[in-house]
Design a protein around this motif. Sequence first.
Motif, PDB file in Angstrom:
ATOM      1  N   UNK A  32     -49.362 -18.277 -64.803  1.00  0.00           N
ATOM      2  CA  UNK A  32     -48.615 -18.210 -66.196  1.00  0.00           C
ATOM      3  C   UNK A  32     -47.562 -17.434 -66.095  1.00  0.00           C
ATOM      4  N   UNK A  33     -47.310 -16.438 -65.350  1.00  0.00           N
ATOM      5  CA  UNK A  33     -46.210 -15.401 -65.511  1.00  0.00           C
ATOM      6  C   UNK A  33     -44.994 -16.483 -65.196  1.00  0.00           C
ATOM      7  N   UNK A  34     -44.948 -17.333 -64.250  1.00  0.00           N
ATOM      8  CA  UNK A  34     -43.681 -17.749 -63.681  1.00  0.00           C
ATOM      9  C   UNK A  34     -43.557 -19.242 -64.418  1.00  0.00           C
ATOM     10  N   UNK A  35     -44.649 -19.927 -64.557  1.00  0.00           N
ATOM     11  CA  UNK A  35     -44.659 -21.421 -65.017  1.00  0.00           C
ATOM     12  C   UNK A  35     -44.946 -21.933 -66.193  1.00  0.00           C
ATOM     13  N   UNK A  36     -45.637 -20.993 -67.096  1.00  0.00           N
ATOM     14  CA  UNK A  36     -45.798 -21.519 -68.364  1.00  0.00           C
ATOM     15  C   UNK A  36     -44.831 -21.421 -69.361  1.00  0.00           C
ATOM     16  N   UNK A  37     -44.748 -22.373 -70.390  1.00  0.00           N
ATOM     17  CA  UNK A  37     -43.685 -22.097 -71.160  1.00  0.00           C
ATOM     18  C   UNK A  37     -43.518 -20.888 -72.117  1.00  0.00           C
ATOM     19  N   UNK A  38     -44.747 -20.428 -72.157  1.00  0.00           N
ATOM     20  CA  UNK A  38     -44.716 -19.126 -73.118  1.00  0.00           C
ATOM     21  C   UNK A  38     -43.727 -17.937 -72.481  1.00  0.00           C
ATOM     22  N   UNK A  39     -43.627 -18.136 -71.301  1.00  0.00           N
ATOM     23  CA  UNK A  39     -43.056 -16.944 -70.506  1.00  0.00           C
ATOM     24  C   UNK A  39     -41.234 -17.262 -70.293  1.00  0.00           C
ATOM     25  N   UNK A  40     -41.006 -18.431 -71.005  1.00  0.00           N
ATOM     26  CA  UNK A  40     -39.394 -18.477 -71.048  1.00  0.00           C
ATOM     27  C   UNK A  40     -39.083 -17.711 -72.434  1.00  0.00           C
ATOM     28  N   UNK A  41     -38.896 -16.267 -72.192  1.00  0.00           N
ATOM     29  CA  UNK A  41     -38.683 -15.482 -73.347  1.00  0.00           C
ATOM     30  C   UNK A  41     -38.214 -14.206 -72.808  1.00  0.00           C
ATOM     31  N   UNK A  42     -37.639 -13.446 -73.755  1.00  0.00           N
ATOM     32  CA  UNK A  42     -36.783 -12.207 -73.250  1.00  0.00           C
ATOM     33  C   UNK A  42     -37.740 -11.376 -72.358  1.00  0.00           C
ATOM     34  N   UNK A  43     -37.171 -11.011 -71.291  1.00  0.00           N
ATOM     35  CA  UNK A  43     -38.030 -10.245 -70.188  1.00  0.00           C
ATOM     36  C   UNK A  43     -39.172 -10.845 -69.745  1.00  0.00           C
ATOM     37  N   UNK A  44     -39.180 -12.091 -69.682  1.00  0.00           N
ATOM     38  CA  UNK A  44     -40.332 -13.154 -69.053  1.00  0.00           C
ATOM     39  C   UNK A  44     -39.852 -13.548 -67.826  1.00  0.00           C
ATOM     40  N   UNK A  45     -40.859 -13.914 -66.810  1.00  0.00           N
ATOM     41  CA  UNK A  45     -40.462 -14.298 -65.394  1.00  0.00           C
ATOM     42  C   UNK A  45     -39.870 -15.549 -65.305  1.00  0.00           C
ATOM     43  N   UNK A  46     -40.240 -16.497 -66.397  1.00  0.00           N
ATOM     44  CA  UNK A  46     -39.982 -17.874 -66.228  1.00  0.00           C
ATOM     45  C   UNK A  46     -38.430 -18.004 -67.157  1.00  0.00           C
ATOM     46  N   UNK A  47     -37.479 -17.292 -66.288  1.00  0.00           N
ATOM     47  CA  UNK A  47     -36.266 -17.232 -66.788  1.00  0.00           C
ATOM     48  C   UNK A  47     -35.164 -18.416 -66.335  1.00  0.00           C
ATOM     49  N   UNK A  48     -35.864 -19.368 -65.430  1.00  0.00           N
ATOM     50  CA  UNK A  48     -35.161 -20.779 -65.561  1.00  0.00           C
ATOM     51  C   UNK A  48     -35.576 -21.537 -66.672  1.00  0.00           C
ATOM     52  N   UNK A  49     -36.433 -21.319 -67.467  1.00  0.00           N
ATOM     53  CA  UNK A  49     -36.745 -22.189 -68.493  1.00  0.00           C
ATOM     54  C   UNK A  49     -37.405 -23.419 -68.449  1.00  0.00           C
ATOM     55  N   UNK A  50     -38.444 -23.288 -67.378  1.00  0.00           N
ATOM     56  CA  UNK A  50     -39.353 -24.461 -67.072  1.00  0.00           C
ATOM     57  C   UNK A  50     -40.311 -24.644 -67.935  1.00  0.00           C
ATOM     58  N   UNK A  51     -40.474 -25.989 -68.536  1.00  0.00           N
ATOM     59  CA  UNK A  51     -41.482 -26.307 -69.599  1.00  0.00           C
ATOM     60  C   UNK A  51     -42.111 -27.871 -69.078  1.00  0.00           C
TER      61      UNK A  51
END
Length: 502
Positions: A407-426
Amino acid sequence: MKLLLLLFLSLNIFASTLHLATSANPSRLNPLLATDSSSSEIAGFLFNGLVKFDKDSSTIIGDLAKEFYYENDTTLIFKLHQNVLWHDGEKFSAKDVLFTYKTLISPSVVSPYSAAFRFVKDVQVIDAFTLRVTYKKPYFKALETWMMGIIPEHILKDEKNLMNSKFNTNPVGTGAYKLHQLEHSKNIILVAFDDYFEGRTKIDKISFHVIADPMTRFLMLKSSALDVGGIEPIQYERQLNDDFFKKFNIYEEISHSYTYLGFNLRREKFKNPKVRLALSLAINREEIVDILFFKHAKVCTGPFLPASRAFNKNVKAPKQDLEKAKQLLKEAGYDEKNPFTFEIVTSNSSAIRPYAAQILQHQLKSAGVVVNLRVMEWQAFLNMVVFPNKFDSVLLGWGLSSTPDPYLFWHSDNDKKGGFNFIGYKNPKIDKMIEESQSIIDREELGKLWREMFKIIVKDNPYLFLYIPNSITTVNKNIKNIEPSPSGIWHNYRKWEKDTYK
């Protein structure tokens, strides 16, 4: 007076200091906000969670909690140690745990760690040393959530802006060491906490020397100015003599981390899956490992730890195929007159990654791809490039867990400020699988779902998974009581002793 002077001198002569190096200034020595490796490492000595892993990383054991158990599938009970003090002498209690939870989920706090608490329904203080945590539904990482460091209510209850609080550079924890001195770009000194609830550490001080340049760190290690340090394979194989091995013990194991090239999937040029596949086929991962690691690493095939339930052994790293790569790029509209061009940004905090970037640049050139390189200081890299998403691609690494939380790296919810999905994977399918996995308790069923995620993520090529390096740690033979384990050497650091006479 003479007696006092002699006492003072004797105390300083026999005081022991463990000398370490860190590649960058810590950004925030607050466990809720420590997202960079330097901050996390130092904060680990200053704060405790309710629970932690044992030395084999296989079983969760108590830390601030002396006892814990499930009341039912969605309810955890924690009974806390009653003799824990904060570094300022105040008594630790269940109120501090509740305060930490409320702070972490507050909208005013931007932390990727808050995602781990998304299934918590309620935290109740039963008495001064007992807590009941209720979850909205069964959650496979419910216990691991409480490895988060606990912060003091009595100091921070009136803090208006934790993100910029003085506490972040002047922390007060419950850990075995407390902060004594923080000089940016120079020294960070921790001293043993005399009243630590599990007993005082054997080594009196830890001195972190802030050294950005990897070669300087290596030279300090060689000269015994550092007691513990990581070395690169080329240093191990080519740059150390017999005298070094007489003074240092070497501990080597496959690391729980991998290095990757992550694409900014928000940018038009990386939205075409043919482009990402072409870039994957244009590189030679085995060559990178051979050149940089002298067999002290392995090719990374995907996002989860080898030998864990989540690892999919059927997914293999693609072999270099330049003709196929060129064909895919042509289909995407790129050729010699209009080459695919992008930038790789990385940090100089790692001695290896700038060289890895150069090898990638050279390999991709063979497929007609033009790569520009930018190497930055670590904090500038994080604050100006990674978290603001201002990059084409980043060369970075992640730690690996035997029980991952995708969830931390690969869920689209974590494409947000301060999130670990900073590449924007959805990927809606991955989102759904992650959501389904969160409440699965059966480890076999969970492993099956993780392995399917592994396959899908690798096929999408949001990252080029590159290599898993070995961790080569050197420890001065003056340091006694080292016990190597699957989790590394640090699990029993409180028992370490330093022979100051050698």
